[in-house]
Scaffold this motif. Structure first.
Motif, short mmCIF file in Angstrom:
data_model
loop_
_atom_site.label_atom_id
_atom_site.label_comp_id
_atom_site.label_asym_id
_atom_site.label_seq_id
_atom_site.Cartn_x
_atom_site.Cartn_y
_atom_site.Cartn_z
N HIS A 7 0.88 -1.24 0.02
CA HIS A 7 -0.12 0.02 -0.10
C HIS A 7 0.66 1.07 -0.22
O HIS A 7 1.90 1.48 0.68
N SER A 54 0.52 1.37 7.56
CA SER A 54 -0.57 2.05 8.57
C SER A 54 -1.21 0.88 9.51
O SER A 54 -1.16 0.76 10.00
N SER A 77 0.79 8.16 6.53
CA SER A 77 -0.89 7.26 6.89
C SER A 77 -1.21 8.86 6.12
O SER A 77 -1.42 9.91 6.11
N ALA A 78 -2.28 7.92 5.07
CA ALA A 78 -3.17 8.80 4.61
C ALA A 78 -2.52 10.05 4.35
O ALA A 78 -3.13 11.00 4.60
N ASN A 83 -9.81 6.80 1.49
CA ASN A 83 -8.62 5.98 0.85
C ASN A 83 -7.37 5.26 1.11
O ASN A 83 -6.83 5.24 0.87
N GLU A 84 -8.12 5.10 2.68
CA GLU A 84 -7.16 4.36 3.73
C GLU A 84 -7.90 2.78 3.75
O GLU A 84 -8.28 2.99 4.65
N GLU A 134 1.46 9.40 -2.79
CA GLU A 134 -0.01 9.25 -3.99
C GLU A 134 0.77 9.68 -5.50
O GLU A 134 1.39 10.45 -6.01
N SER A 153 1.75 4.24 1.50
CA SER A 153 0.72 4.73 2.96
C SER A 153 0.90 6.07 2.75
O SER A 153 0.67 6.50 3.25
#
Length: 497
Positions: free
Chosen positions: A262, A297, A429-430, A310-311, A267, A264
């Motif tokens: 991911h 995360s 995260s995010a 989107n997490e 983007e 994380s």
């Protein structure tokens, strides 16, 4: 005018210093060794200043008059804690440099009660035999993730069935039909990825998209972790576009595992493409390969309730049919630093049997903190977990606190006003998600913003803030309400001094 040699002769000997009454008090309080070392450090500092022509006779007399205070200060510095609590006024909730997620009070209490005495860490109270430390949290993870066990017919988008692990194969010994979910704990998520890859793919190939070869904090990179695991990285696709067909073409007799990482902490936007996780699940089932997802995360809380869409959560991945998920304990979970591995029980137990697991396992304090944090989830008491509570604070709540603080600190020496701003989740995260907040923008009459921020860092406790557009910015989202009064007092002192 005295020469350097004359100035050096003015310095007292260590033995002479230790006999002076003021230093004798320090000897009784802090011991011979520490006090003697402090005297040496202070005298060495004076010698260096004399050698550099920074001290003349008058300045040396002043320094010698304050020698006892200098020794006392050196002792306090050398014997004090280097790791200290700080007030985080940055608005970054999972601030990696500030220790990421603060622990729940129940976690602190549980650490205290289990650390101060003996515990049943690896002792089965029923049988009286040696037990496993995993059981203290695995039972809670099973409860929290039980709805994701295979064979329960979860549904995906548009009501379409999500592939389950019913199609898992037993021939290779890697997977088993309808395997329940199990969880083990290591010291961080990098260790979790290392253990998973070493167990399931040593001497084989691991297929991963080029767009997922991330670098995490401290310049640690996924390809480097993979190399240490003994697995061979096989990159597919491009940085911005990877299709399921890229994975399919790369599978060969050496392929041991499909890996999804991911993104994380960044983007990729614009002309992009990435397979849906369900496509990877289907491909893994078709070729009888385990699918591992490094979530980083690892949220157990539905972030969509606070506007973060989107997490993916651990539950989302397991529901989709991912065989093994790795994630962190001190990020979106809101617990202690740990690497968590949840997934198909037979795969997780293979990792538990790997000799690396013992090298990477965590201690009783981590288990105590993690158990208490998970119990808050089981009770659905999300407000007891500080990081989640901070995420849920509304802009209106923060504005009321900020207005009260501004009314107390405005003076002739300091000016404060409120401006709209954004808080960050942090901790990798995010990355694109922000939370609306109200910032306190501060300017001081006698200091620049950078000077004021430096003074705040030197306060007790230190205050860490943002500097933007020539102003010091406070975001109360990450300041505990009980710290508001202390923050106000520190700010006023820093601006006046």
């Amino acid at each position: 005018m005295k020469t350097q040699s004359n100035l050096f002769r003015e310095l007292p000997a260590i033995d002479e210093l230790l006999r002076e009454p003021e230093v004798a008090e320090l000897l009784a309080q802090d011991g011979q060794s520490a006090t003697t070392d402090a005297c040496r450090v202070v005298l060495a500092r004076l010698r260096n200043e004399i050698a550099a022509d920074s001290l003349d006779a008058a300045k040396l007399r002043l320094a010698l008059a304050g020698l006892h205070n200098a020794i006392r200060s050196e002792l306090r510095s050398s014997l004090g804690y280097s790791l200290r609590p700080v007030i985080n006024a940055t608005g970054v909730i999972l601030h990696t440099n500030l220790g990421r997620a603060p622990l729940a009070q129940s976690a602190i209490d549980h650490i205290r009660e289990t650390a101060a005495t003996y515990s049943n860490l690896e002792f089965d109270l029923e049988s009286g035999e040696r037990g496993k430390r995993d059981v203290h949290v695995d039972r809670l993870f099973r409860k929290l993730l039980s709805q994701q066990q295979v064979g329960q017919g979860p549904t995906g988008q548009a009501g379409m069935p999500v592939p389950t692990q019913a199609a898992e194969f037993a021939a290779t010994g890697a997977l088993a039909p309808h395997s329940p979910i199990s969880t083990i704990v290591v010291n961080n998520n990098a260790a979790a990825v290392l253990l998973a890859l070493n167990t399931l793919a040593e001497h084989g190939e691991v297929i991963v998209s080029r767009g997922e070869l991330v670098e995490v904090g401290g310049s640690f990179r996924i390809p480097d972790v993979m190399a240490k695991s003994g697995a061979t990285l096989r990159e597919v696709g491009t940085t911005n576009r990877t299709r399921i067909s890229d994975y399919e073409r790369a599978i060969n007799e050496h392929t041991k595992l499909l890996l999804r990482v991911h993104r994380s902490n960044f983007e990729i936007t614009g002309f992009t493409e990435q397979p849906d996780i369900r496509e990877l699940v289907e491909l893994a089932a078709k070729h009888k390969l385990p699918l591992v997802e490094d979530l980083g995360s690892g949220a157990l809380f539905d972030l969509r309730t606070i506007g973060i869409n989107n997490e993916p959560s651990v539950i989302d991945s397991l529901r989709a049919g991912v065989h093994v998920v790795t994630y962190s304990g001190d990020k979106l979970l809101g617990g202690p630093q740990a690497g968590l591995i949840s997934g198909s029980e037979n795969l997780v137990q293979k990792m538990r049997g790997n000799s690396l697991f013992r090298a990477l396992r965590v201690d009783k304090l981590t288990y105590a903190a993690l158990e208490a944090t998970l119990l808050a989830y089981v009770k659905r008491d999300h407000g007891a977990i500080p990081a989640l509570r901070m995420m849920q604070l509304s802009k209106a709540e923060l504005s009321r606190r900020a207005e009260n603080l501004v009314s107390q600190i405005n003076s002739s020496e300091i000016k404060a006003n409120l401006v709209d701003g954004e808080s960050l989740i942090g901790g990798g995260s995010a990355p694109s998600s922000v939370l609306p907040t109200r910032l306190i923008a501060i300017t001081a009459k006698n200091f620049s913003a950078n000077e004021l921020a430096a003074r705040l860092r030197r306060s007790d406790p230190p205050v860490i803030a943002r500097v933007e557009d020539g102003r010091v910015m406070f975001d109360l989202r990450t300041v505990f309400p009980a710290q508001d009064e202390v923050l106000q007092q520190i700010l006023v002192r820093a601006a006046d001094s």
